[in-house]
Design an enzyme around this catalytic site. Structure first.
Site: not given
Ligand code: PEP
Length: 246
Positions: A6, A8, A92, A94, A162, A168, A208
């Protein structure tokens, strides 16, 4: 293991071109069908051009709840389909937290995606506050069931778990936490549909994921792959996650 990136709001069309050309070379001897990238909407045409003829999948990070009309600034799933995308990322965290996306909107987007013959990747996850209050499973169950409201057992979806507190932040859910949640999610799918629907539904973990923790997480039963943010932005780390988890 599936590795979905992803991106973003990162990578212009030019940056997408150079990343994907590099990825095609790096994944040449690997199972390309296990890779999925989600570039920003304006870079999808470039992804379509570069990935044409390869088995690497790509998709849009979000679509509108409507297909066309007076909705300035929205992205239509019809246009996403025309670019031969494979997936649409839906719900997601976000989108849910920054753009107030609701469970009902997620369910509508899932339906529109399936109607176009594309694959929805549905994101669900609890916040730290919800986990600390012991609400994790209730939240996940309600998000998952709401997103499946308009789905039938003959259709196919992908689910990405997630935890919001792990996205993040550098904090990764431990293998036991992921194991517990993924078993729980698989059971919900069995109860809602049947064993075969649950078995064919990939369950991805996201939050992460890095080359250093991918191998351990990949060993967890019921983890079929990863949704990766930060570490998917460099070909080297993206490929290394795949290598370490397969
Ligand atoms: C994401 O944005 O879906 C995500 C998992 O980000 P990160 O791997 O940076 O935590």
């Amino acid at each position: 293991m599936i590795c979905a990136g992803n991106w973003k709001l990162n990578k212009s069309p030019k940056e997408t071109e150079s990343f994907l050309k590099k990825l095609l070379i790096a994944a040449d001897q690997l199972d390309q069908s296990k890779f999925i990238v989600f570039p920003p909407a304006l870079s999808l045409a470039k992804a379509s051009e570069i990935l044409n003829g390869s088995k690497i999948n790509y998709g849009c990070q979000n679509i509108s709840t409507v297909n066309s009309g007076a909705f300035t600034g929205e992205t239509s799933v019809d246009h996403v389909k025309e670019l031969n995308c494979d997936f649409v990322l839906i719900g997601h965290s976000e989108r849910r937290s920054l753009f107030a996306e609701t469970d009902d909107e997620v369910a509508t987007k899932v339906r529109l995606t399936l109607d176009q013959g594309l694959k929805p990747m549905i994101c669900i996850g609890e916040t730290l506050k919800q986990r600390e209050a012991g609400e994790t499973k209730n939240i996940l169950k309600s998000q998952l069931l709401a997103s499946l409201e308009k789905v039938s057992s003959t259709e196919s979806i992908t689910v990405a778990y997630e935890p919001v507190w792990a996205i993040g932040t550098g904090k990764v859910a431990g293998p036991e936490q992921v194991n517990d949640v993924h078993n729980f999610l698989r059971d919900i799918l069995i109860k809602k549909f049947d064993e075969s629907f649950a078995a064919k539904t990939p369950l991805l973990y996201g939050g992460s994921v890095k080359p250093t923790n991918a191998a351990e997480l990949a060993k967890v039963e019921n983890v079929d792959g990863f949704l990766i943010g930060g570490a998917s932005l460099q070909v080297e780390s993206f490929i290394q996650i795949y290598r370490n988890s397969n």
